[in-house]
Design a protein around this motif. Structure first.
Motif, PDB file in Angstrom:
ATOM      1  N   LYS A 104       0.948  -1.073  -0.008  1.00  0.00           N
ATOM      2  CA  LYS A 104       0.176  -0.007  -0.205  1.00  0.00           C
ATOM      3  C   LYS A 104       1.070   1.075   0.467  1.00  0.00           C
ATOM      4  O   LYS A 104       1.589   1.800   0.953  1.00  0.00           O
ATOM      5  CB  LYS A 104      -0.869   0.133   0.913  1.00  0.00           C
ATOM      6  CG  LYS A 104      -1.738   1.120   1.609  1.00  0.00           C
ATOM      7  CD  LYS A 104      -3.096   1.239   0.517  1.00  0.00           C
ATOM      8  CE  LYS A 104      -3.310   2.559   0.460  1.00  0.00           C
ATOM      9  NZ  LYS A 104      -4.468   2.833   1.618  1.00  0.00           N
ATOM     10  N   PHE A 109      -2.037   1.196  -4.393  1.00  0.00           N
ATOM     11  CA  PHE A 109      -1.612  -0.228  -4.268  1.00  0.00           C
ATOM     12  C   PHE A 109      -0.276  -0.548  -5.641  1.00  0.00           C
ATOM     13  O   PHE A 109      -0.744  -0.407  -6.350  1.00  0.00           O
ATOM     14  CB  PHE A 109      -2.527  -1.252  -3.879  1.00  0.00           C
ATOM     15  CG  PHE A 109      -3.963  -1.205  -2.690  1.00  0.00           C
ATOM     16  CD1 PHE A 109      -3.315  -1.899  -1.541  1.00  0.00           C
ATOM     17  CD2 PHE A 109      -4.551  -0.165  -3.038  1.00  0.00           C
ATOM     18  CE1 PHE A 109      -3.747  -1.934  -0.674  1.00  0.00           C
ATOM     19  CE2 PHE A 109      -5.395  -0.441  -1.756  1.00  0.00           C
ATOM     20  CZ  PHE A 109      -5.265  -0.892  -0.295  1.00  0.00           C
ATOM     21  N   CYS A 262       0.056  -7.853   4.317  1.00  0.00           N
ATOM     22  CA  CYS A 262      -0.635  -6.560   3.133  1.00  0.00           C
ATOM     23  C   CYS A 262      -0.439  -6.136   4.606  1.00  0.00           C
ATOM     24  O   CYS A 262      -0.574  -4.695   3.987  1.00  0.00           O
ATOM     25  CB  CYS A 262      -2.235  -7.066   3.004  1.00  0.00           C
ATOM     26  SG  CYS A 262      -1.562  -8.039   1.386  1.00  0.00           S
ATOM     27  N   ILE A 284      -6.697  -2.255   6.393  1.00  0.00           N
ATOM     28  CA  ILE A 284      -6.073  -1.224   5.109  1.00  0.00           C
ATOM     29  C   ILE A 284      -6.828  -0.935   5.103  1.00  0.00           C
ATOM     30  O   ILE A 284      -7.569  -1.420   3.685  1.00  0.00           O
ATOM     31  CB  ILE A 284      -5.138  -2.109   4.736  1.00  0.00           C
ATOM     32  CG1 ILE A 284      -3.739  -3.177   5.629  1.00  0.00           C
ATOM     33  CG2 ILE A 284      -3.992  -1.405   3.246  1.00  0.00           C
ATOM     34  CD1 ILE A 284      -3.366  -2.207   6.651  1.00  0.00           C
ATOM     35  N   LEU A 287      -8.446  -2.560   0.787  1.00  0.00           N
ATOM     36  CA  LEU A 287      -8.123  -2.905   0.401  1.00  0.00           C
ATOM     37  C   LEU A 287      -8.814  -4.045   1.062  1.00  0.00           C
ATOM     38  O   LEU A 287      -9.201  -3.722   2.722  1.00  0.00           O
ATOM     39  CB  LEU A 287      -6.425  -3.519   1.294  1.00  0.00           C
ATOM     40  CG  LEU A 287      -6.145  -5.388   0.385  1.00  0.00           C
ATOM     41  CD1 LEU A 287      -4.682  -5.325   1.241  1.00  0.00           C
ATOM     42  CD2 LEU A 287      -6.932  -6.372   1.588  1.00  0.00           C
TER      43      LEU A 287
END
Length: 325
Positions: A104, A109, A262, A284, A287
């Motif tokens: 990220k 992204f 992630c 996130i 996401l």
């Protein structure tokens, strides 16, 4: 590798990933689905003769009719249905491409695969759980005679086969191998056949065990595996039994390492990822999670019929932000 820019990347081309792609397509969003295997790879790797627990209408996505010969469709009918949904809607999918890293940035992204690098405003992870088997962690598990997947029974004819587990997949394999002429034993950690086994199959396996056609070792575990036999730890002590093949159907796990990389927070006990149940957005921002991966190690919690709604929740949340208008 040159960066490829898109608005949304969907990781996983199973039924829920396809459902997410349909939601993107109907809104004219620029999206791409990335799948490391075949289309609906998990379903493709199911046993050839598997019948779903759910009826066909509960496996439908985006209200596209799923017509099967019987109320509960089989593997081949499901593969055909999701293939036709994909091809008739010209969904944008890259198959046999593996995601290596998701990062990220400040605004976008960055997704790296074994073939390309991408930038996207949103990422949806719908990777399922069928690719990483739960291992037995015993000596001999790496022998060629041991498999954690079951496809069909023919190669087990006249062979001594141990099936490990008491779930739907283990019971289906044990019954089919027995009926094709294999000598089947089941090694089961618990004291009985699993309660979630399909209601029309459970009496069958119990009767075969009670009559002695299939030998079941309850409250037992494999201690080690050798070329011609294996050792089982049972309540009556250790037993050595002849063995040609081990079919260890002890379950599978999502790719938690991808989620961790992630930055997605996971609960310590059941590895359940953090997400908003109304929007499916993880901790996130931008996401999202969809499908069975939302259940962590509780892989029986989410399945096609009750996670189809995830695609619509994600699309509604993205649409509310008006970033693609």
């Amino acid at each position: 590798m040159k960066d490829i820019t898109t608005d949304i990347i969907i990781i996983g081309a199973g039924p829920i990933g396809i459902a997410c792609a349909l939601e993107c397509k109907k809104r004219n969003w620029n999206y791409l689905v990335i799948e490391k295997g075949a289309l609906t790879n998990s379903l493709f790797n199911y046993p050839k003769n598997m019948t779903f627990f759910s009826t066909s209408e509960k496996l439908e996505i985006d209200a596209i009719p799923f017509i099967s010969n019987n109320p509960k469709p089989n593997r081949d009918e499901a593969l055909e249905y999701y293939r036709r949904v994909t091809t008739s809607n010209n969904l944008n999918i890259n198959l046999y491409e593996t995601v290596i890293n998701i990062d990220k940035g400040s605004k976008q992204f960055h997704v790296e695969t074994n073939k390309h690098t991408y930038t996207a405003k949103k990422v949806i992870i719908a990777t399922g759980f069928y690719d990483i088997p739960k291992l037995l962690h015993v000596p001999g598990e790496n022998l060629n005679k041991v498999t954690h997947y079951y496809k069909e029974a023919h190669n087990y004819v006249l062979q001594h086969v141990v099936v490990v587990g008491a779930s739907n997949s283990a019971v289906d394999a044990a019954l089919e191998i027995y009926r094709k002429g294999g000598y089947v034993s089941m090694v089961i950690r618990g004291e009985s056949i699993g309660e979630r086994v399909k209601y029309w199959v459970r009496p069958d396996i119990i009767n075969r065990i009670e009559e002695g056609s299939i030998k079941a070792y309850f409250n037992s575990e494999i201690k080690d595996i050798r070329e011609q036999n294996l050792t089982i730890s049972t309540p009556e002590g250790s037993k050595v039994i002849p063995n040609d093949y081990v079919v260890a159907l002890t379950g599978y796990l999502p790719n938690f390492e991808l989620l961790k990389s992630c930055g997605i927070a996971l609960s310590n006990d059941k590895m359940i990822p953090e997400y908003d149940a109304h929007t499916m957005e993880s901790n996130i921002k931008g996401l999202y999670l969809a499908g069975v991966i939302c259940g962590g190690t509780e892989t029986h919690k989410w399945f096609i019929e009750n996670s189809r709604i995830h695609a619509k929740r994600i699309a509604a949340h993205i649409e509310s932000q008006q970033i693609f208008s």
